[in-house]
Motif scaffolding. Sequence first.
Motif, PDB file in Angstrom:
ATOM      1  N   PRO A  39      -1.397  -4.687   3.614  1.00 18.61           N
ATOM      2  CA  PRO A  39      -0.305  -5.279   2.830  1.00 18.61           C
ATOM      3  C   PRO A  39       0.832  -4.287   2.614  1.00 18.61           C
ATOM      4  CG  PRO A  39      -2.431  -5.727   1.805  1.00 18.61           C
ATOM      5  CD  PRO A  39      -2.676  -4.707   2.879  1.00 18.61           C
ATOM      6  N   LEU A  40       2.043  -4.738   2.886  1.00 21.16           N
ATOM      7  CA  LEU A  40       3.255  -3.968   2.616  1.00 21.16           C
ATOM      8  C   LEU A  40       4.188  -4.845   1.797  1.00 21.16           C
ATOM      9  CD1 LEU A  40       3.930  -2.389   6.143  1.00 21.16           C
ATOM     10  CD2 LEU A  40       2.824  -1.308   4.174  1.00 21.16           C
ATOM     11  N   GLU A  41       4.755  -4.292   0.771  1.00 21.46           N
ATOM     12  CA  GLU A  41       5.609  -5.057  -0.131  1.00 21.46           C
ATOM     13  C   GLU A  41       6.722  -5.782   0.626  1.00 21.46           C
ATOM     14  OE1 GLU A  41       8.501  -2.991  -2.736  1.00 21.46           O
ATOM     15  OE2 GLU A  41       7.310  -3.833  -4.379  1.00 21.46           O
ATOM     16  N   GLY A  42       6.785  -7.113   0.454  1.00 18.62           N
ATOM     17  CA  GLY A  42       7.837  -7.911   1.067  1.00 18.62           C
ATOM     18  C   GLY A  42       7.557  -8.380   2.479  1.00 18.62           C
ATOM     19  N   MET A  43       6.459  -7.930   3.082  1.00 20.58           N
ATOM     20  CA  MET A  43       6.144  -8.325   4.454  1.00 20.58           C
ATOM     21  C   MET A  43       5.461  -9.686   4.487  1.00 20.58           C
ATOM     22  SD  MET A  43       3.902  -6.309   7.372  1.00 20.58           S
ATOM     23  CE  MET A  43       2.284  -6.705   6.678  1.00 20.58           C
ATOM     24  N   ALA A  44       5.824 -10.499   5.484  1.00 19.71           N
ATOM     25  CA  ALA A  44       5.181 -11.793   5.694  1.00 19.71           C
ATOM     26  C   ALA A  44       4.176 -11.683   6.833  1.00 19.71           C
ATOM     27  CB  ALA A  44       6.220 -12.860   6.016  1.00 19.71           C
ATOM     28  N   LEU A  45       3.070 -12.394   6.695  1.00 20.87           N
ATOM     29  CA  LEU A  45       2.064 -12.512   7.745  1.00 20.87           C
ATOM     30  C   LEU A  45       1.884 -13.992   8.037  1.00 20.87           C
ATOM     31  CD1 LEU A  45      -0.335 -11.561   9.554  1.00 20.87           C
ATOM     32  CD2 LEU A  45      -1.761 -11.663   7.495  1.00 20.87           C
ATOM     33  N   LEU A  46       1.957 -14.358   9.307  1.00 20.87           N
ATOM     34  CA  LEU A  46       1.788 -15.749   9.715  1.00 20.87           C
ATOM     35  C   LEU A  46       0.681 -15.842  10.744  1.00 20.87           C
ATOM     36  CD1 LEU A  46       5.474 -15.673   9.859  1.00 20.87           C
ATOM     37  CD2 LEU A  46       4.556 -17.807   8.935  1.00 20.87           C
ATOM     38  N   HIS A  47      -0.198 -16.833  10.578  1.00 19.14           N
ATOM     39  CA  HIS A  47      -1.260 -17.015  11.569  1.00 19.14           C
ATOM     40  C   HIS A  47      -1.568 -18.493  11.756  1.00 19.14           C
ATOM     41  CE1 HIS A  47      -4.615 -17.928   8.746  1.00 19.14           C
ATOM     42  NE2 HIS A  47      -4.026 -17.070   7.932  1.00 19.14           N
ATOM     43  N   LEU A  48      -1.933 -18.818  12.980  1.00 20.80           N
ATOM     44  CA  LEU A  48      -2.282 -20.190  13.329  1.00 20.80           C
ATOM     45  C   LEU A  48      -3.510 -20.615  12.538  1.00 20.80           C
ATOM     46  CD1 LEU A  48      -1.257 -22.329  15.422  1.00 20.80           C
ATOM     47  CD2 LEU A  48      -3.059 -21.498  16.944  1.00 20.80           C
ATOM     48  N   HIS A  49      -3.480 -21.838  12.011  1.00 20.38           N
ATOM     49  CA  HIS A  49      -4.666 -22.315  11.307  1.00 20.38           C
ATOM     50  C   HIS A  49      -5.076 -23.690  11.824  1.00 20.38           C
ATOM     51  CE1 HIS A  49      -1.896 -23.897   7.796  1.00 20.38           C
ATOM     52  NE2 HIS A  49      -2.109 -24.873   8.662  1.00 20.38           N
ATOM     53  N   GLY A  50      -6.076 -24.272  11.196  1.00 14.19           N
ATOM     54  CA  GLY A  50      -6.617 -25.530  11.704  1.00 14.19           C
ATOM     55  C   GLY A  50      -7.690 -25.265  12.743  1.00 14.19           C
ATOM     56  N   ALA A  51      -7.713 -26.073  13.801  1.00 18.16           N
ATOM     57  CA  ALA A  51      -8.766 -25.998  14.817  1.00 18.16           C
ATOM     58  C   ALA A  51      -8.821 -24.645  15.520  1.00 18.16           C
ATOM     59  CB  ALA A  51      -8.571 -27.114  15.843  1.00 18.16           C
ATOM     60  N   LYS A  52      -7.684 -23.948  15.604  1.00 20.92           N
ATOM     61  CA  LYS A  52      -7.633 -22.669  16.314  1.00 20.92           C
ATOM     62  C   LYS A  52      -7.525 -21.470  15.367  1.00 20.92           C
ATOM     63  CE  LYS A  52      -5.589 -24.639  20.504  1.00 20.92           C
ATOM     64  NZ  LYS A  52      -4.459 -24.568  21.472  1.00 20.92           N
ATOM     65  N   CYS A  53      -7.836 -21.685  14.112  1.00 22.15           N
ATOM     66  CA  CYS A  53      -7.741 -20.594  13.134  1.00 22.15           C
ATOM     67  C   CYS A  53      -8.811 -19.546  13.396  1.00 22.15           C
ATOM     68  CB  CYS A  53      -7.901 -21.148  11.720  1.00 22.15           C
ATOM     69  SG  CYS A  53      -7.680 -19.914  10.412  1.00 22.15           S
ATOM     70  N   SER A  67       0.793  -1.223   0.000  1.00 22.58           N
ATOM     71  CA  SER A  67       0.000   0.000   0.000  1.00 22.58           C
ATOM     72  C   SER A  67       0.824   1.270   0.000  1.00 22.58           C
ATOM     73  CB  SER A  67      -0.923   0.012   1.227  1.00 22.58           C
ATOM     74  OG  SER A  67      -1.768  -1.109   1.197  1.00 22.58           O
ATOM     75  N   ILE A  68       2.137   1.154   0.173  1.00 21.64           N
ATOM     76  CA  ILE A  68       2.971   2.351   0.208  1.00 21.64           C
ATOM     77  C   ILE A  68       3.377   2.724  -1.206  1.00 21.64           C
ATOM     78  CG2 ILE A  68       5.176   3.303   0.964  1.00 21.64           C
ATOM     79  CD1 ILE A  68       4.942   1.693   3.472  1.00 21.64           C
ATOM     80  N   SER A  69       3.141   3.973  -1.566  1.00 25.89           N
ATOM     81  CA  SER A  69       3.490   4.438  -2.906  1.00 25.89           C
ATOM     82  C   SER A  69       4.993   4.409  -3.095  1.00 25.89           C
ATOM     83  CB  SER A  69       2.990   5.871  -3.126  1.00 25.89           C
ATOM     84  OG  SER A  69       1.598   5.944  -2.958  1.00 25.89           O
ATOM     85  N   PRO A  70       5.474   4.037  -4.296  1.00 26.07           N
ATOM     86  CA  PRO A  70       6.908   4.073  -4.549  1.00 26.07           C
ATOM     87  C   PRO A  70       7.419   5.496  -4.515  1.00 26.07           C
ATOM     88  CG  PRO A  70       5.693   3.691  -6.580  1.00 26.07           C
ATOM     89  CD  PRO A  70       4.692   3.606  -5.455  1.00 26.07           C
ATOM     90  N   LYS A  71       8.703   5.646  -4.170  1.00 21.02           N
ATOM     91  CA  LYS A  71       9.295   6.979  -4.120  1.00 21.02           C
ATOM     92  C   LYS A  71       9.378   7.566  -5.522  1.00 21.02           C
ATOM     93  CE  LYS A  71      12.065   6.124   0.008  1.00 21.02           C
ATOM     94  NZ  LYS A  71      13.438   6.075   0.568  1.00 21.02           N
TER      95      LYS A  71
END
Length: 238
Positions: free
Chosen positions: A201-215, A162-166
């Motif tokens: 969303p930020l370019e190159g950033m990772a998001l991790l979240h628990l999934h399955g029964a506790k998602c 979401s950040i505009s390029p310089k």
Amino acid sequence: MAARDEEEFRMMKKKKVKEIGGKWPLVKPKKDLKMNRLKSTNLFTISNFLTAYEAKAFIEVAESFGFTHQGSLGPTKGEAYRDNDRISVIDPFLAESLWESGLKEAFDDIKPNGKAAVGLNPNIRFYRYKVGQKFGRHIDESVDLEQGARTYYTLLVYLSGSISPKGKTNPGNNDSSMQPLAGGETVFYDKKLGVVAEVTPLEGMALLHLHGAKCMLHEARIVTKGIKYVLRSDVAFA
């Protein structure tokens, strides 16, 4: 984007990129990646998991393969609303490259059910969301892999942000691929549908979240400008 990354990306357009398995760009190892926990939850972000050059290189290769539209029957048929474009590949080499780039060390202290992280699901998916597209509220299921491994965390890597390029932009440019991203946030809800976290969303950033029964129930909000690109895999434990 840093000047060095800009130069690397220009060079990539002029000559073939070094590729893994003949396809994907090489991911450089990163030292001391920081896992940022969101609001005492099992949600984490990692800034700069990919460089701007790497993120753009993945987009270019994915676009060269071609995306396929993916929809759903919708909530009335028991399915989450889904409208995006998708690529799915089975690539153990790419999975290992991403894991060894620094993600492995980041998961040293995360042990759901006492199990240790062993790598990424080799089923790597790329999602593309154009203006008007979204993925409604849903949960991610765990997957059983070979040698007794089972996935417990979703990995999302934002390839556009979401950040505009310089630098100056052309306000008359209607090419959505050249416009900064607006919308497309990943939003997590509690059991009463209250917002727990909203990740831009930020370019190159990772998001991790628990999934399955506790998602946690979550969604990808509608894109209102630009194009959202995401790399998706799962962290496996054994």
